[in-house]
Design a protein around this motif. Sequence first.
Motif, PDB file in Angstrom:
ATOM      1  N   LEU A  40       6.301  -3.982  -3.733  1.00 16.83           N
ATOM      2  CA  LEU A  40       7.432  -3.408  -3.002  1.00 16.83           C
ATOM      3  C   LEU A  40       7.009  -2.888  -1.628  1.00 16.83           C
ATOM      4  O   LEU A  40       7.736  -3.035  -0.643  1.00 16.83           O
ATOM      5  CB  LEU A  40       8.072  -2.286  -3.821  1.00 16.83           C
ATOM      6  CG  LEU A  40       8.822  -2.722  -5.082  1.00 16.83           C
ATOM      7  CD1 LEU A  40       9.394  -1.507  -5.802  1.00 16.83           C
ATOM      8  CD2 LEU A  40       9.930  -3.722  -4.744  1.00 16.83           C
ATOM      9  N   SER A  41       5.803  -2.316  -1.556  1.00 17.63           N
ATOM     10  CA  SER A  41       5.314  -1.787  -0.274  1.00 17.63           C
ATOM     11  C   SER A  41       5.120  -2.899   0.740  1.00 17.63           C
ATOM     12  O   SER A  41       5.562  -2.783   1.896  1.00 17.63           O
ATOM     13  CB  SER A  41       3.991  -1.042  -0.487  1.00 17.63           C
ATOM     14  OG  SER A  41       4.176   0.093  -1.302  1.00 17.63           O
ATOM     15  N   ARG A  43       6.458  -5.805   0.727  1.00 12.84           N
ATOM     16  CA  ARG A  43       7.730  -6.443   1.054  1.00 12.84           C
ATOM     17  C   ARG A  43       8.463  -5.668   2.143  1.00 12.84           C
ATOM     18  O   ARG A  43       9.067  -6.253   3.046  1.00 12.84           O
ATOM     19  CB  ARG A  43       8.605  -6.551  -0.189  1.00 12.84           C
ATOM     20  CG  ARG A  43       9.878  -7.344   0.057  1.00 12.84           C
ATOM     21  CD  ARG A  43      10.607  -7.686  -1.203  1.00 12.84           C
ATOM     22  NE  ARG A  43      11.645  -8.661  -0.935  1.00 12.84           N
ATOM     23  CZ  ARG A  43      12.426  -9.192  -1.858  1.00 12.84           C
ATOM     24  NH1 ARG A  43      12.268  -8.845  -3.134  1.00 12.84           N
ATOM     25  NH2 ARG A  43      13.352 -10.069  -1.538  1.00 12.84           N
ATOM     26  N   GLN A  44       8.393  -4.355   2.073  1.00 10.64           N
ATOM     27  CA  GLN A  44       9.026  -3.524   3.101  1.00 10.64           C
ATOM     28  C   GLN A  44       8.324  -3.676   4.443  1.00 10.64           C
ATOM     29  O   GLN A  44       8.971  -3.697   5.500  1.00 10.64           O
ATOM     30  CB  GLN A  44       9.018  -2.065   2.671  1.00 10.64           C
ATOM     31  CG  GLN A  44       9.947  -1.763   1.501  1.00 10.64           C
ATOM     32  CD  GLN A  44       9.786  -0.343   0.970  1.00 10.64           C
ATOM     33  OE1 GLN A  44       8.934   0.407   1.457  1.00 10.64           O
ATOM     34  NE2 GLN A  44      10.597   0.020  -0.012  1.00 10.64           N
ATOM     35  N   ILE A  45       7.002  -3.810   4.402  1.00  6.88           N
ATOM     36  CA  ILE A  45       6.237  -3.933   5.648  1.00  6.88           C
ATOM     37  C   ILE A  45       6.500  -5.260   6.333  1.00  6.88           C
ATOM     38  O   ILE A  45       6.731  -5.331   7.545  1.00  6.88           O
ATOM     39  CB  ILE A  45       4.726  -3.777   5.360  1.00  6.88           C
ATOM     40  CG1 ILE A  45       4.420  -2.348   4.906  1.00  6.88           C
ATOM     41  CG2 ILE A  45       3.896  -4.122   6.601  1.00  6.88           C
ATOM     42  CD1 ILE A  45       3.007  -2.179   4.378  1.00  6.88           C
ATOM     43  N   TRP A  46       6.498  -6.343   5.544  1.00  5.72           N
ATOM     44  CA  TRP A  46       6.579  -7.685   6.128  1.00  5.72           C
ATOM     45  C   TRP A  46       7.962  -8.339   5.979  1.00  5.72           C
ATOM     46  O   TRP A  46       8.168  -9.450   6.437  1.00  5.72           O
ATOM     47  CB  TRP A  46       5.499  -8.580   5.510  1.00  5.72           C
ATOM     48  CG  TRP A  46       4.108  -8.153   5.902  1.00  5.72           C
ATOM     49  CD1 TRP A  46       3.686  -7.759   7.140  1.00  5.72           C
ATOM     50  CD2 TRP A  46       2.958  -8.062   5.062  1.00  5.72           C
ATOM     51  NE1 TRP A  46       2.341  -7.440   7.127  1.00  5.72           N
ATOM     52  CE2 TRP A  46       1.857  -7.621   5.851  1.00  5.72           C
ATOM     53  CE3 TRP A  46       2.719  -8.321   3.709  1.00  5.72           C
ATOM     54  CZ2 TRP A  46       0.581  -7.427   5.348  1.00  5.72           C
ATOM     55  CZ3 TRP A  46       1.447  -8.130   3.203  1.00  5.72           C
ATOM     56  CH2 TRP A  46       0.391  -7.688   4.005  1.00  5.72           C
ATOM     57  N   THR A  47       8.898  -7.649   5.324  1.00  8.22           N
ATOM     58  CA  THR A  47      10.273  -8.142   5.138  1.00  8.22           C
ATOM     59  C   THR A  47      10.330  -9.624   4.755  1.00  8.22           C
ATOM     60  O   THR A  47      10.950 -10.433   5.435  1.00  8.22           O
ATOM     61  CB  THR A  47      11.111  -7.889   6.407  1.00  8.22           C
ATOM     62  OG1 THR A  47      10.514  -8.576   7.513  1.00  8.22           O
ATOM     63  CG2 THR A  47      11.224  -6.405   6.705  1.00  8.22           C
ATOM     64  N   ASP A  50      13.151 -13.456  -0.644  1.00 13.51           N
ATOM     65  CA  ASP A  50      12.999 -13.468  -2.100  1.00 13.51           C
ATOM     66  C   ASP A  50      12.085 -14.602  -2.542  1.00 13.51           C
ATOM     67  O   ASP A  50      11.192 -14.418  -3.382  1.00 13.51           O
ATOM     68  CB  ASP A  50      14.363 -13.626  -2.781  1.00 13.51           C
ATOM     69  CG  ASP A  50      15.202 -12.361  -2.659  1.00 13.51           C
ATOM     70  OD1 ASP A  50      14.633 -11.311  -2.335  1.00 13.51           O
ATOM     71  OD2 ASP A  50      16.412 -12.450  -2.901  1.00 13.51           O
ATOM     72  N   HIS A  53       8.424 -14.049  -1.326  1.00 11.60           N
ATOM     73  CA  HIS A  53       7.820 -12.917  -2.031  1.00 11.60           C
ATOM     74  C   HIS A  53       7.468 -13.281  -3.470  1.00 11.60           C
ATOM     75  O   HIS A  53       6.354 -13.013  -3.939  1.00 11.60           O
ATOM     76  CB  HIS A  53       8.781 -11.724  -2.023  1.00 11.60           C
ATOM     77  CG  HIS A  53       8.181 -10.472  -2.557  1.00 11.60           C
ATOM     78  ND1 HIS A  53       7.338  -9.672  -1.814  1.00 11.60           N
ATOM     79  CD2 HIS A  53       8.274  -9.881  -3.777  1.00 11.60           C
ATOM     80  CE1 HIS A  53       6.955  -8.643  -2.540  1.00 11.60           C
ATOM     81  NE2 HIS A  53       7.502  -8.740  -3.735  1.00 11.60           N
ATOM     82  N   SER A 170       1.955   5.342   3.686  1.00 12.98           N
ATOM     83  CA  SER A 170       2.477   3.973   3.687  1.00 12.98           C
ATOM     84  C   SER A 170       1.393   2.933   3.424  1.00 12.98           C
ATOM     85  O   SER A 170       1.695   1.769   3.162  1.00 12.98           O
ATOM     86  CB  SER A 170       3.146   3.674   5.040  1.00 12.98           C
ATOM     87  OG  SER A 170       2.201   3.791   6.101  1.00 12.98           O
ATOM     88  N   TRP A 173      -0.964   1.212  -0.773  1.00 12.50           N
ATOM     89  CA  TRP A 173      -1.149  -0.084  -1.431  1.00 12.50           C
ATOM     90  C   TRP A 173      -2.520  -0.683  -1.115  1.00 12.50           C
ATOM     91  O   TRP A 173      -3.068  -1.447  -1.919  1.00 12.50           O
ATOM     92  CB  TRP A 173      -0.041  -1.055  -1.025  1.00 12.50           C
ATOM     93  CG  TRP A 173      -0.034  -1.449   0.433  1.00 12.50           C
ATOM     94  CD1 TRP A 173       0.595  -0.815   1.458  1.00 12.50           C
ATOM     95  CD2 TRP A 173      -0.705  -2.578   1.020  1.00 12.50           C
ATOM     96  NE1 TRP A 173       0.367  -1.463   2.652  1.00 12.50           N
ATOM     97  CE2 TRP A 173      -0.427  -2.551   2.401  1.00 12.50           C
ATOM     98  CE3 TRP A 173      -1.508  -3.603   0.504  1.00 12.50           C
ATOM     99  CZ2 TRP A 173      -0.923  -3.512   3.286  1.00 12.50           C
ATOM    100  CZ3 TRP A 173      -2.000  -4.564   1.386  1.00 12.50           C
ATOM    101  CH2 TRP A 173      -1.708  -4.512   2.757  1.00 12.50           C
TER     102      TRP A 173
END
Length: 423
Positions: A40-41, A43-47, A50, A53, A170, A173
């Motif tokens: 999840l971390s 995914r938020q950083i690199w957007t 689906d 990921h 942040s 991870w």
Amino acid sequence: MHNTGTASRMDRRTFRRVLIVSLTGLLSGFDSIVISGINLSVRQIWTTSDWFHGTFIVSIALWGAVAGAWIGGYPTEHWGRKAALLLTGALFITASLGTALSVSPYMFSAFRFIGGLAAGIGAIAAPTYIAEISDAKDRGKMGILFQINLVSGILLAYISNYLLSDLGGSDDWRFMAGATGLIAFIYILLAAGIPESPRWSMRAKKSVMQKEEYAKAGLFSGKYSRVLLITLLMVFFNQFSGISFVLFYAPQILKQAGLEMSQSLLGGVFIGVVNLLATLAGRYFIDRAGRRQLMLAGSAGYILGLSMIAWGFYAGLSAWFVLSFMLVFICSHAIGQGAVIWVFVAEIFPTRMRAFGQAWGSGLLHVFAGLTTLFGTVLIHRVETWILFAGFDLLMVLQLLFVVLLMPETKGVSLEKLENQFS
């Protein structure tokens, strides 16, 4: 008395070596599950999308394990069991540092793939080494230490992720990803002190003529068709019991059954604890009851657990009913397939083909695991849950027939006698 004392010292020395080598399983279990605290971390950083990921961030290590399993027979056979184990540790360190220092999803995915390669190679080298240095009477409980460490590594990863969360804000991870490397470094230091497998060393001294003669009878020459078929069926039933599906999607399945999210996560913890305890029970029984008896008991438990899970979803019974029989299912797997598979596959191939036989079995197992997890989300959303579990249940009836009709007992039989039996 002198002979008894000598034997006791040899047993302790063998156990110590097996314990060190079985830590390969701990590394594999830890590295496979550590992503649960990371995904999840990043995914938020690199957007990431689906599709990207799911394929490259989460499951890429699993496909790396497929590749590692296919190629793992070569270093294990040609360089030696010990060299392959040290290679495994080095790859885990490389993968851990690479993922921890990643600056893009592509770099992250590449190093996660390397971690999968390490797990795949380790799954060949470790069970092979353990089988070859263990006495026939203790080979089962020695071999199952790999599975016990694998399960322990999964639990340790959950604990590590929890302890390291919020440690670096942040970037927490990165600490989670780097934890594998620390364990792998300790592993390499320990593995460097073990001797090579004596069975491999003896074969390595054989003449070139003998090696050429062995090469003519390759793994797929037809000479080993029986053990190849038994291994294929063993790993097929292992994964199409639904074990990876349940382990990866347990919180989601329990949420569908009616549990709150926090309760479903707690249910996942119950599953992990039962998995470990039942694996320990399998270690106690594997050299007492035998491989076939554990598989028979596990098959019966599979059928009971899966049929009740299917019934629970079909009839709309309580989520706690479903969880109870999921625990029956997990217990049945751990004491049956989970306890037996790595021991059994390492036993039934002859010494000169053991590494390649392990590669065949482990490679197929990772492919089947990859398929069941890759399509898990699609199946959950498009097929009624009770139908999924009823399908797994039907396959376990077929596994029961496989055990009764085809699976041989290997308890207490020397590797040399098993080679004569299966070749």
